[in-house]
Scaffold this active site. Sequence first.
Site, PDB file in Angstrom:
ATOM      1  N   LEU A 160      11.977   5.754  17.462  1.00  0.00           N
ATOM      2  CA  LEU A 160      12.598   5.380  18.740  1.00  0.00           C
ATOM      3  C   LEU A 160      11.551   4.746  19.664  1.00  0.00           C
ATOM      4  CD1 LEU A 160      15.475   5.547  19.827  1.00  0.00           C
ATOM      5  CD2 LEU A 160      14.811   7.598  21.072  1.00  0.00           C
TER       6      LEU A 160
ATOM      7  N   CYS B 196       6.479  -6.675   6.525  1.00  0.00           N
ATOM      8  CA  CYS B 196       7.667  -6.113   7.183  1.00  0.00           C
ATOM      9  C   CYS B 196       8.194  -7.092   8.227  1.00  0.00           C
ATOM     10  CB  CYS B 196       7.309  -4.797   7.858  1.00  0.00           C
ATOM     11  SG  CYS B 196       8.739  -3.988   8.611  1.00  0.00           S
TER      12      CYS B 196
ATOM     13  N   CYS C 282       7.046  -4.414  14.709  1.00  0.00           N
ATOM     14  CA  CYS C 282       6.673  -3.449  15.758  1.00  0.00           C
ATOM     15  C   CYS C 282       5.289  -3.832  16.277  1.00  0.00           C
ATOM     16  CB  CYS C 282       6.656  -2.027  15.207  1.00  0.00           C
ATOM     17  SG  CYS C 282       8.244  -1.553  14.522  1.00  0.00           S
TER      18      CYS C 282
ATOM     19  N   CYS D  88      -0.516   5.935  10.113  1.00  0.00           N
ATOM     20  CA  CYS D  88       0.696   5.245  10.561  1.00  0.00           C
ATOM     21  C   CYS D  88       0.327   4.025  11.407  1.00  0.00           C
ATOM     22  CB  CYS D  88       1.545   6.168  11.415  1.00  0.00           C
ATOM     23  SG  CYS D  88       2.412   7.380  10.462  1.00  0.00           S
TER      24      CYS D  88
ATOM     25  N   GLU E 188       0.808  -1.218   0.000  1.00  0.00           N
ATOM     26  CA  GLU E 188       0.000   0.000   0.000  1.00  0.00           C
ATOM     27  C   GLU E 188       0.842   1.269   0.000  1.00  0.00           C
ATOM     28  OE1 GLU E 188      -3.763  -1.946   2.432  1.00  0.00           O
ATOM     29  OE2 GLU E 188      -2.232  -0.926   3.578  1.00  0.00           O
TER      30      GLU E 188
ATOM     31  N   CYS F 284       3.301   8.689   0.890  1.00  0.00           N
ATOM     32  CA  CYS F 284       4.009   7.751   1.765  1.00  0.00           C
ATOM     33  C   CYS F 284       4.074   6.432   1.009  1.00  0.00           C
ATOM     34  CB  CYS F 284       3.217   7.607   3.066  1.00  0.00           C
ATOM     35  SG  CYS F 284       3.824   6.319   4.155  1.00  0.00           S
TER      36      CYS F 284
ATOM     37  N   CYS G 193       2.013  -2.081  15.187  1.00  0.00           N
ATOM     38  CA  CYS G 193       1.834  -1.842  13.756  1.00  0.00           C
ATOM     39  C   CYS G 193       1.164  -3.024  13.054  1.00  0.00           C
ATOM     40  CB  CYS G 193       3.207  -1.569  13.124  1.00  0.00           C
ATOM     41  SG  CYS G 193       3.146  -1.465  11.333  1.00  0.00           S
TER      42      CYS G 193
HETATM   43  S1  SF4 Z   1       6.211   0.394  12.044  1.00  0.00           S
HETATM   44 FE1  SF4 Z   1       5.411  -1.359  10.882  1.00  0.00          FE
HETATM   45  S2  SF4 Z   1       6.162  -1.061   8.770  1.00  0.00           S
HETATM   46 FE2  SF4 Z   1       7.378   0.298  10.125  1.00  0.00          FE
HETATM   47  S3  SF4 Z   1       9.194  -0.916  10.688  1.00  0.00           S
HETATM   48 FE3  SF4 Z   1       7.674  -1.289  12.300  1.00  0.00          FE
HETATM   49  S4  SF4 Z   1       6.573  -3.156  11.614  1.00  0.00           S
HETATM   50 FE4  SF4 Z   1       7.686  -2.344   9.840  1.00  0.00          FE
END
Ligand code: SF4
Length: 343
Positions: free
Chosen positions: A210, A103, A107, A328, A83, A96, A110
């Site tokens: 961070l 990924c 995180c 985000c 996306e 963006c 996310c």
């Molecule tokens: S915020 Fe999401 S897309 Fe960005 S590095 Fe972390 S896991 Fe990957």
Amino acid sequence: MQLLLDLHPDAYPLEGYRRKQLLEWIFVHGAGSFEAMTNLPAAVRAELSESYTLDPFKAIETFASTDGSVKYLFTLPDNRQMEAVYMPYLDRKTICVSTMVGCPAKCAFCATGALGFGRNLTAGEVVGQILAVARDQGMSPRELRNLVFMGMGEPLLNYDHTIGAARLLLHPQALGMSKRRVTLSTVGLPKGIRKLAQEDDLGIKLAISLHAPDEATRQQIIPTSYANTIADIMASAREYQAVTGRRVTFEYAMLKGVNDSVWQAEALADLLRGLVSHVNLIPMNPWEGSGFEESSEAQLQLFYDTLEDRGVEVSVRRSRGRDAGAACGQLALKHPEAVQATA
Ligand code: SF4
């Protein structure tokens, strides 16, 4: 068939003014096919069509937000999906882009991290997102003046293709963007940051996610971060600044009861002392199953004030496109299995 956008403009197949015409068709007029390039001889267009493709995508779906942002869902030739997000502001148009399908950074807040890793995108697949968005918005690709590598993926883990894409963005005969308006956002990989600092023709802006000033909290938020200490990340940020002269941005997702206390704001201010920096506090964008909650407005303000009182340059970045799942941390795909799909 090769994707033409994967080549550096200096390596495009035509010579002299024909190459200039080709570049103009792609990056100024946003042509989606060789057939549309009417001032190139028919034989040249036919030859190009035999060896190259211009469009990296099989299908594109759009999801519009009430705030004017649009999320684009791209299906690649191998049926994997990723996306991009278009965000119009009064004074600028920002895009963006993704650098990966899924990924590997995982995180915890996310939605993309929860999908796992599919594959790296090529430079042409990254730049193709810009061209496709411009075409859909009925504008020249050159009207998109701000770009953030902040979509799906960790750009520094797809280093060569991301740098290849950045060179296309900055090349005066391609998109001709200003390096001050291109930001690479990383989860904080010191080795990649140091390597990026040495790309002396780039000098793009760096944003480091961070999210916590202490190791224990950071590892809770970014489980893959144990290999890179905060001390090393900060040292690499200082080196990046020393080499490029660029201010470094720190992204900080505000998670209720996790990283939003006053002592963490004080510790963050201590970490940033002596560095020309800016902190973006990002209210967490909720998605089902994230396990985190958004910090309260009062706590966000207290955190902000604590940083500001200690001389830290700080702002609150409210994400666009929440209602379209485009903010985000929300990029998640309608069909999560498309991360692992094969043709
Ligand atoms: S915020 Fe999401 S897309 Fe960005 S590095 Fe972390 S896991 Fe990957």
